[in-house]
Write a protein that holds these residues in place. Structure first.
Motif, short mmCIF file in Angstrom:
data_model
loop_
_atom_site.label_atom_id
_atom_site.label_comp_id
_atom_site.label_asym_id
_atom_site.label_seq_id
_atom_site.Cartn_x
_atom_site.Cartn_y
_atom_site.Cartn_z
N VAL A 90 0.82 -1.22 0.00
CA VAL A 90 0.00 0.00 0.00
C VAL A 90 0.85 1.27 0.00
CG1 VAL A 90 -1.96 -1.12 1.13
CG2 VAL A 90 -0.18 -0.03 2.52
N THR A 91 2.14 1.14 -0.29
CA THR A 91 3.03 2.30 -0.37
C THR A 91 2.83 2.99 -1.72
OG1 THR A 91 4.65 1.19 1.03
CG2 THR A 91 5.41 3.11 -0.21
N SER A 92 2.52 4.28 -1.68
CA SER A 92 2.16 5.00 -2.90
C SER A 92 3.36 5.64 -3.59
CB SER A 92 1.11 6.08 -2.59
OG SER A 92 1.58 6.94 -1.56
N VAL A 93 4.17 6.38 -2.83
CA VAL A 93 5.31 7.10 -3.42
C VAL A 93 6.50 7.01 -2.47
CG1 VAL A 93 3.92 8.73 -4.76
CG2 VAL A 93 4.52 9.28 -2.40
N SER A 94 7.63 7.56 -2.91
CA SER A 94 8.82 7.57 -2.05
C SER A 94 8.60 8.55 -0.90
CB SER A 94 10.05 7.98 -2.86
OG SER A 94 9.88 9.29 -3.39
N GLY A 95 9.38 8.38 0.16
CA GLY A 95 9.24 9.25 1.32
C GLY A 95 10.58 9.54 1.97
N ASP A 96 10.67 10.63 2.68
CA ASP A 96 11.89 11.07 3.35
C ASP A 96 11.88 10.54 4.79
OD1 ASP A 96 13.90 12.42 4.69
OD2 ASP A 96 13.53 14.33 3.71
N LEU A 97 12.79 9.61 5.09
CA LEU A 97 12.81 9.00 6.42
C LEU A 97 13.09 10.03 7.51
CD1 LEU A 97 12.73 6.61 8.34
CD2 LEU A 97 15.13 6.12 7.73
N PHE A 164 7.67 4.75 4.77
CA PHE A 164 7.86 5.00 6.20
C PHE A 164 6.67 5.71 6.85
CE2 PHE A 164 12.16 5.12 4.27
CZ PHE A 164 12.65 3.96 4.83
N GLY A 165 5.56 5.82 6.12
CA GLY A 165 4.35 6.39 6.70
C GLY A 165 3.47 5.28 7.26
N ALA A 166 2.18 5.51 7.31
CA ALA A 166 1.23 4.49 7.81
C ALA A 166 0.94 3.50 6.68
CB ALA A 166 -0.04 5.17 8.29
N ASN A 167 1.94 2.72 6.34
CA ASN A 167 1.83 1.83 5.18
C ASN A 167 1.78 0.35 5.54
OD1 ASN A 167 4.49 1.52 5.97
ND2 ASN A 167 5.39 1.92 3.95
N LEU A 168 1.38 0.05 6.77
CA LEU A 168 1.17 -1.34 7.17
C LEU A 168 -0.26 -1.72 6.78
CD1 LEU A 168 2.83 -1.17 10.70
CD2 LEU A 168 3.88 -1.82 8.53
N PRO A 169 -0.45 -2.74 5.94
CA PRO A 169 -1.77 -3.04 5.36
C PRO A 169 -2.91 -3.19 6.37
CG PRO A 169 -0.08 -4.31 4.24
CD PRO A 169 0.60 -3.64 5.40
N GLU A 170 -2.62 -3.71 7.55
CA GLU A 170 -3.67 -3.88 8.56
C GLU A 170 -3.65 -2.77 9.61
OE1 GLU A 170 -6.06 -6.16 8.39
OE2 GLU A 170 -5.18 -6.83 6.50
N LEU A 171 -2.80 -1.77 9.40
CA LEU A 171 -2.75 -0.65 10.33
C LEU A 171 -2.52 0.63 9.52
CD1 LEU A 171 -2.95 0.03 13.35
CD2 LEU A 171 -0.46 -0.18 13.49
N LEU A 172 -3.48 0.93 8.67
CA LEU A 172 -3.46 2.17 7.89
C LEU A 172 -3.76 3.35 8.82
CD1 LEU A 172 -5.61 0.89 4.87
CD2 LEU A 172 -3.11 0.98 5.00
N TRP A 173 -3.62 4.55 8.30
CA TRP A 173 -3.95 5.72 9.11
C TRP A 173 -5.39 5.65 9.62
CZ3 TRP A 173 -3.74 9.08 12.54
CH2 TRP A 173 -4.71 10.11 12.66
N LEU A 212 -6.52 -4.11 -0.71
CA LEU A 212 -6.21 -3.92 0.71
C LEU A 212 -6.74 -2.58 1.21
CD1 LEU A 212 -2.52 -5.23 0.76
CD2 LEU A 212 -4.47 -6.26 1.95
N ILE A 213 -6.60 -1.54 0.39
CA ILE A 213 -7.07 -0.22 0.80
C ILE A 213 -8.59 -0.17 0.84
CG2 ILE A 213 -7.18 2.20 0.11
CD1 ILE A 213 -4.32 1.86 -0.97
N THR A 214 -9.21 -0.76 -0.17
CA THR A 214 -10.68 -0.81 -0.19
C THR A 214 -11.21 -1.55 1.03
OG1 THR A 214 -10.70 -0.75 -2.62
CG2 THR A 214 -12.69 -1.55 -1.52
N ALA A 215 -10.54 -2.65 1.38
CA ALA A 215 -10.94 -3.40 2.57
C ALA A 215 -10.75 -2.56 3.84
CB ALA A 215 -10.13 -4.69 2.67
N GLY A 216 -9.69 -1.78 3.88
CA GLY A 216 -9.43 -0.93 5.04
C GLY A 216 -10.50 0.13 5.22
#
Length: 382
Positions: A90-97, A164-173, A212-216
């Motif tokens: 569910v990671t959409s784009v790159s991110g700055d750690l 590095f954001g809220a990209n855990l499939p079962e723990l989205l934002w 996964l996102i739709t399910a979330g």
């Protein structure tokens, strides 16, 4: 007569001038060194908001561990539990750690309180909010600030997240948000949610990611936003904000992260400056986005991007190795000059100048000291 006319002695003692100079330099150093920390406006509310944000962050860390997601100490040395993984479906784009690590600081809630107060938001006011999954810690801080100020936040989120954001499939934002509401920490959560990603339609995401996102979104029972175009996504969000606000005006808009619909594709992300924007720059007005449409109506916007720049402005650390304690940063205290000390210095300088330059007093004092010194010296033998 001439001495009286110009109001100065016939002689100006170099020793007296040296003393005045030393007093002046020493006094200036004292004024600089002995500045006092002064509480800033809204201090108590800031502390209250930051403490709520801290408790929320601790609750999410517990929930993450409970759901079996280990904490990566290399990416999250402070062990906050709010730093996601490098890559997930569910990671959409790159991110700055570094930016993500900097954002995990409950004192950003105090920053949000200050910005909202500067924007004129008061108890009961409606504030429109756009969240992404990229900065869950900042989302928490903004929600804590709104709740502390007792403002009515109308939140629309997007579910996917950058690295590095809220990209855990079962723990989205949106899962985190519901967890905090269920635990009684937050009172308001998102009223609608889109897939996010490119064009806010999940373009470029795999079919697995979309499922996964739709399910979330479904398990959190949030109204889905499923636009067919970029403009439609903006239109839908604006309609939801109007609907939720009712007859009340929207007093401010808050954007967290780089949501394209919220601020306008890549050009829009840099068109607004980080922090509080009271007026939209000309370049930004040419870019269609939720923020631009609201700012055209005179609604101020809080833009939470370029996190390290905002942190530096408010005296917050960059990528701390421990979770910062509530109350740390210039957002709570600002060093200010001790005006009594400064006034005493000015009086001392004036008296010194008067004594040694503008009158004969200083000269007579110094001559008296010299005569006394000479009288105590042993006389030479005859």
């Amino acid at each position: 007569m001439m001495r009286r006319l110009y109001w100065r002695p016939k002689q100006v003692s170099r020793t007296g001038l040296l003393l005045v100079g030393l007093i002046s330099v020493g006094g200036m150093l004292a004024v600089e060194l002995f500045r006092v920390d002064t509480k800033q406006r809204g201090f108590d509310l800031k502390v209250q908001a930051a403490d709520l944000a801290r408790r929320c962050m601790e609750a999410i860390k517990e929930e993450r561990i409970k759901r079996g997601y280990p904490i990566d100490l290399e990416a999250d040395p402070a062990e906050t539990g709010l730093i996601g993984e490098l890559m997930t479906p569910v990671t959409s784009v790159s991110g700055d750690l570094t930016a993500k690590q900097t954002s995990v600081n409950p004192n950003f809630a105090a920053v949000a309180v200050e910005m909202l107060q500067q924007a004129g938001v008061r108890k009961g006011d409606v504030v429109a909010v756009g969240y992404t999954g990229s900065f869950p810690a900042l989302n928490i801080c903004v929600s804590a600030a709104l709740q502390t100020l007792e403002a009515k936040g109308v939140i629309i989120s997007s579910a996917s997240a950058s690295q590095f954001g809220a990209n855990l499939p079962e723990l989205l934002w949106i899962d985190m948000e519901k967890t905090l509401v269920d635990k009684g920490l937050l009172q308001v959560r998102s009223v609608a949610c889109s897939m996010g990603g490119y064009e806010d339609q999940g373009l470029g995401l795999s079919n697995e990611a979309k499922q996964l996102i739709t399910a979330g979104i479904a398990r959190n029972q949030i109204r889905p936003i499923q636009p067919s175009t970029f403009t439609e996504s903006i239109d839908v969000r604006m309609a939801i904000f109007r609907e939720e606000a009712g007859r009340q005006p929207i007093k401010a808009y808050i954007n967290v992260g780089g949501g394209a619909v919220s601020v306008g594709r890549s050009a829009g992300k840099g068109a607004y400056r980080p922090g509080l924007n009271r007026r939209a720059p000309r370049a930004a007005l040419k870019i269609d986005s939720v923020m631009t449409r609201l700012m055209r109506e005179g609604v101020p916007a809080l833009h939470f991007v370029q996190v390290r720049e905002i942190a530096e402005s408010y005296g917050l650390p960059s990528a701390p190795l421990r979770m910062p304690a509530v109350g740390e940063g210039k957002v709570y205290y600002q060093p200010e000059y001790n005006w009594w000390l400064a006034l005493s210095l000015l009086v001392g300088i004036f008296l010194g100048l008067y004594t040694f330059v503008l009158s004969d007093v200083g000269l007579r004092i110094l001559k008296g000291i010299a005569r006394q010194r000479d009288s105590t010296l042993p006389h030479p033998a005859v």
